[in-house]
Write a protein that holds these residues in place. Structure first.
Motif, mmCIF file in Angstrom:
data_model
loop_
_atom_site.group_PDB
_atom_site.id
_atom_site.type_symbol
_atom_site.label_atom_id
_atom_site.label_comp_id
_atom_site.label_asym_id
_atom_site.label_seq_id
_atom_site.Cartn_x
_atom_site.Cartn_y
_atom_site.Cartn_z
ATOM 1 N N VAL A 13 52.215 -39.756 50.534
ATOM 2 C CA VAL A 13 51.738 -38.767 51.302
ATOM 3 C C VAL A 13 52.309 -38.603 52.781
ATOM 4 O O VAL A 13 52.055 -40.046 53.519
ATOM 5 N N ARG A 14 52.598 -37.659 53.295
ATOM 6 C CA ARG A 14 53.169 -37.714 54.826
ATOM 7 C C ARG A 14 52.187 -36.955 55.656
ATOM 8 O O ARG A 14 51.923 -37.249 56.711
ATOM 9 N N GLU A 15 51.677 -35.736 55.145
ATOM 10 C CA GLU A 15 50.767 -35.200 55.967
ATOM 11 C C GLU A 15 49.735 -34.453 54.859
ATOM 12 O O GLU A 15 49.889 -34.191 53.987
ATOM 13 N N THR A 16 48.644 -33.979 55.595
ATOM 14 C CA THR A 16 47.336 -33.347 54.860
ATOM 15 C C THR A 16 46.899 -32.153 55.963
ATOM 16 O O THR A 16 46.952 -32.087 56.913
ATOM 17 N N LEU A 17 46.451 -31.157 55.070
ATOM 18 C CA LEU A 17 45.992 -29.934 55.869
ATOM 19 C C LEU A 17 44.633 -29.368 55.133
ATOM 20 O O LEU A 17 44.858 -28.956 54.041
ATOM 21 N N ASP A 18 43.461 -29.631 55.639
ATOM 22 C CA ASP A 18 42.145 -29.022 55.036
ATOM 23 C C ASP A 18 42.417 -27.467 55.133
ATOM 24 O O ASP A 18 42.794 -26.968 56.138
ATOM 25 N N TYR A 19 42.042 -26.894 53.949
ATOM 26 C CA TYR A 19 42.170 -25.348 54.075
ATOM 27 C C TYR A 19 41.137 -24.730 55.254
ATOM 28 O O TYR A 19 41.541 -23.804 55.526
ATOM 29 N N GLY A 20 40.183 -25.445 55.442
ATOM 30 C CA GLY A 20 39.329 -25.038 56.656
ATOM 31 C C GLY A 20 39.863 -24.938 57.968
ATOM 32 O O GLY A 20 39.268 -24.133 58.842
ATOM 33 N N GLU A 21 41.093 -25.761 57.997
ATOM 34 C CA GLU A 21 41.905 -25.556 59.284
ATOM 35 C C GLU A 21 42.616 -24.448 59.443
ATOM 36 O O GLU A 21 43.109 -24.305 60.598
ATOM 37 N N ILE A 22 42.819 -23.733 58.281
ATOM 38 C CA ILE A 22 43.826 -22.513 58.452
ATOM 39 C C ILE A 22 42.830 -21.050 58.659
ATOM 40 O O ILE A 22 42.148 -20.752 57.586
ATOM 41 N N PRO A 23 42.893 -20.692 59.714
ATOM 42 C CA PRO A 23 41.912 -19.398 59.878
ATOM 43 C C PRO A 23 42.162 -18.204 58.884
ATOM 44 O O PRO A 23 43.335 -18.140 58.548
ATOM 45 N N VAL A 58 48.019 -31.365 50.458
ATOM 46 C CA VAL A 58 48.733 -32.655 50.612
ATOM 47 C C VAL A 58 50.459 -32.503 50.463
ATOM 48 O O VAL A 58 50.792 -31.996 49.604
ATOM 49 N N PHE A 59 50.973 -33.015 51.774
ATOM 50 C CA PHE A 59 52.291 -32.916 51.502
ATOM 51 C C PHE A 59 52.946 -34.374 51.480
ATOM 52 O O PHE A 59 52.366 -35.321 52.266
ATOM 53 N N GLY A 60 54.009 -34.541 50.674
ATOM 54 C CA GLY A 60 54.585 -35.728 50.621
ATOM 55 C C GLY A 60 55.879 -35.815 49.515
ATOM 56 O O GLY A 60 56.012 -34.932 48.750
ATOM 57 N N TYR A 61 55.983 -37.016 48.853
ATOM 58 C CA TYR A 61 57.097 -37.070 48.101
ATOM 59 C C TYR A 61 56.624 -37.540 46.815
ATOM 60 O O TYR A 61 55.676 -38.428 46.440
ATOM 61 N N SER A 62 56.972 -36.994 45.615
ATOM 62 C CA SER A 62 56.857 -37.419 44.188
ATOM 63 C C SER A 62 57.995 -37.477 43.805
ATOM 64 O O SER A 62 58.667 -36.523 43.449
ATOM 65 N N GLY A 63 58.539 -38.701 43.215
ATOM 66 C CA GLY A 63 59.744 -39.015 42.380
ATOM 67 C C GLY A 63 60.694 -38.622 43.346
ATOM 68 O O GLY A 63 61.849 -37.946 42.832
ATOM 69 N N PRO A 123 60.230 -33.144 47.746
ATOM 70 C CA PRO A 123 59.107 -32.886 48.582
ATOM 71 C C PRO A 123 58.194 -32.113 48.017
ATOM 72 O O PRO A 123 58.742 -31.060 47.479
ATOM 73 N N VAL A 124 56.998 -32.316 48.023
ATOM 74 C CA VAL A 124 56.037 -31.493 47.224
ATOM 75 C C VAL A 124 54.827 -31.201 48.465
ATOM 76 O O VAL A 124 54.607 -31.930 49.078
ATOM 77 N N VAL A 125 54.463 -29.925 48.023
ATOM 78 C CA VAL A 125 53.138 -29.423 48.650
ATOM 79 C C VAL A 125 52.140 -29.254 47.374
ATOM 80 O O VAL A 125 52.549 -28.487 46.542
ATOM 81 N N ALA A 126 50.916 -30.348 47.597
ATOM 82 C CA ALA A 126 50.154 -30.086 46.403
ATOM 83 C C ALA A 126 48.975 -29.364 47.038
ATOM 84 O O ALA A 126 48.496 -29.696 47.956
ATOM 85 N N MET A 127 48.154 -28.622 46.036
ATOM 86 C CA MET A 127 46.929 -28.129 46.328
ATOM 87 C C MET A 127 45.806 -29.063 45.682
ATOM 88 O O MET A 127 45.770 -28.947 44.434
ATOM 89 N N GLN A 128 45.246 -29.580 46.591
ATOM 90 C CA GLN A 128 43.912 -30.324 45.953
ATOM 91 C C GLN A 128 42.606 -29.364 46.018
ATOM 92 O O GLN A 128 41.907 -29.401 46.941
ATOM 93 N N GLY A 129 42.651 -28.775 44.770
ATOM 94 C CA GLY A 129 41.490 -27.834 44.828
ATOM 95 C C GLY A 129 42.133 -26.386 44.986
ATOM 96 O O GLY A 129 42.881 -25.891 45.918
ATOM 97 N N ARG A 130 41.807 -25.445 44.156
ATOM 98 C CA ARG A 130 42.472 -24.202 44.261
ATOM 99 C C ARG A 130 41.392 -23.022 44.469
ATOM 100 O O ARG A 130 40.267 -23.430 44.493
ATOM 101 N N VAL A 131 41.865 -22.057 44.555
ATOM 102 C CA VAL A 131 40.774 -20.706 44.861
ATOM 103 C C VAL A 131 40.662 -20.035 43.643
ATOM 104 O O VAL A 131 41.843 -19.540 43.160
ATOM 105 N N HIS A 132 39.304 -19.721 43.062
ATOM 106 C CA HIS A 132 39.228 -18.913 41.918
ATOM 107 C C HIS A 132 38.759 -17.550 42.443
ATOM 108 O O HIS A 132 38.045 -17.347 43.161
#
Ligand code: HPA
Length: 277
Positions: A45-55, A70-75, A78-87
């Motif tokens: 993991v290199r960087e993270t950004l809470d959804y709440g920080e995005i107006p 969550v931004f970082g490397y997997s294998g 370079p990946v951006v992963a959503m931990q928690g989606r919007v339904h």
């Protein structure tokens, strides 16, 4: 007739907020379904950004769904992963529900990798199985593309004849074989939720050709396809759908099965990402 496209304006505002805070450039976007949030622990993991920080960003309200990128490397990818989606069932518009997907496309992601927990309709499925999504039925939810077209992202009438990329389906099959993970495949049908289905609905969906049912994913895939992303998806069959199993469905059962299957799911997802480009 030249009024602003509000959906696009909101997306650009969110993108602006992200670029002010994040320098990471992802190539693959990963949406983590129930039980898979822990996948990020396996990332560099290199960087993270809470959804709440995005107006303006739609923030998830379901218990157990964390809300951050969550931004970082997997294998090495370079990946951006959503931990928690919007339904959609949380009450957001369907356009808001796909805003995160479009945002990840703007961040640079070329591939969208969708994961979810789903109810098994196909009688050969068992709880804990993994199903590679080969196609979907979205006819029971509104299209996220309704409204003025966002020409900057894609065309008014996008083709959906190969939403889930043939190439990536091959990658998933090879990854499952290489990691010794049994893999089913089938068609995912999206409902709005939040209620689970009736046995009559599940029988009907089965006759329509659905193998699994869930409350996310198809609209995200449509928005991504519209925007030209290459898409793949895997469902964790967390339960047998209503009427297939004799027991009433509970969110607890869905979560417990998804959590139990998570270590194997993580292994499969990691291999797919490593082999995705
Ligand atoms: N139905 C709809 N959505 C679901 C289910 C189900 O049985 N299981 C997990 N998500």
């Amino acid at each position: 007739m030249d009024e602003k496209n509000e959906v696009y304006e909101k997306l650009l505002k969110c993108y602006d907020a992200v670029t002010k805070k994040i320098t990471f450039k992802p190539r693959l976007a990963l949406i983590l379904g129930s039980g898979l949030g822990g996948f990020c622990d396996t990332m560099d993991v290199r960087e993270t950004l809470d959804y709440g920080e995005i107006p303006g960003f739609p923030v998830s309200t379901v218990i157990g769904h964390k809300g951050r990128f969550v931004f970082g490397y997997s294998g090495g990818v370079p990946v951006v992963a959503m931990q928690g989606r919007v339904h959609y069932y949380e009450g957001y518009s369907v356009q808001d529900a796909v805003l995160p997907t479009r945002l990840m496309k703007l961040m640079g992601a070329e591939i969208l990798f969708l994961t979810n927990a789903a109810g098994g309709i196909n009688p050969s499925f068992k709880a804990g199985d993994f199903m590679m999504i080969t196609d979907h039925i979205s006819s029971f939810v509104p299209s996220p593309l309704i409204g003025r077209n966002i020409d900057e992202l894609g065309v008014r009438f996008p083709d959906m004849s190969e939403i889930y990329s043939k190439r990536l389906r091959g990658v998933i099959e090879n990854a499952a074989a290489a990691e010794n993970v049994p893999l089913k495949s089938g068609i995912y049908l999206q409902t709005t939720g939040p209620n689970y289905e009736t046995p009559a609905e599940i029988r009907a969906f089965g006759r329509l050709g659905a193998d699994a049912v869930g409350m996310s994913t198809a609209i995200e895939a449509m928005a991504a396809r519209h925007a030209g992303m290459e898409i793949c998806g895997i469902s964790c069959i967390s339960n047998l759908a209503a009427g297939i199993s004799a027991n009433p469905l509970t969110h607890k059962e869905v979560q417990e099965t998804a959590d139990k299957a998570a270590p194997l799911f993580r292994k499969l997802v990691a291999r797919v990402i490593k082999d995705s480009f």
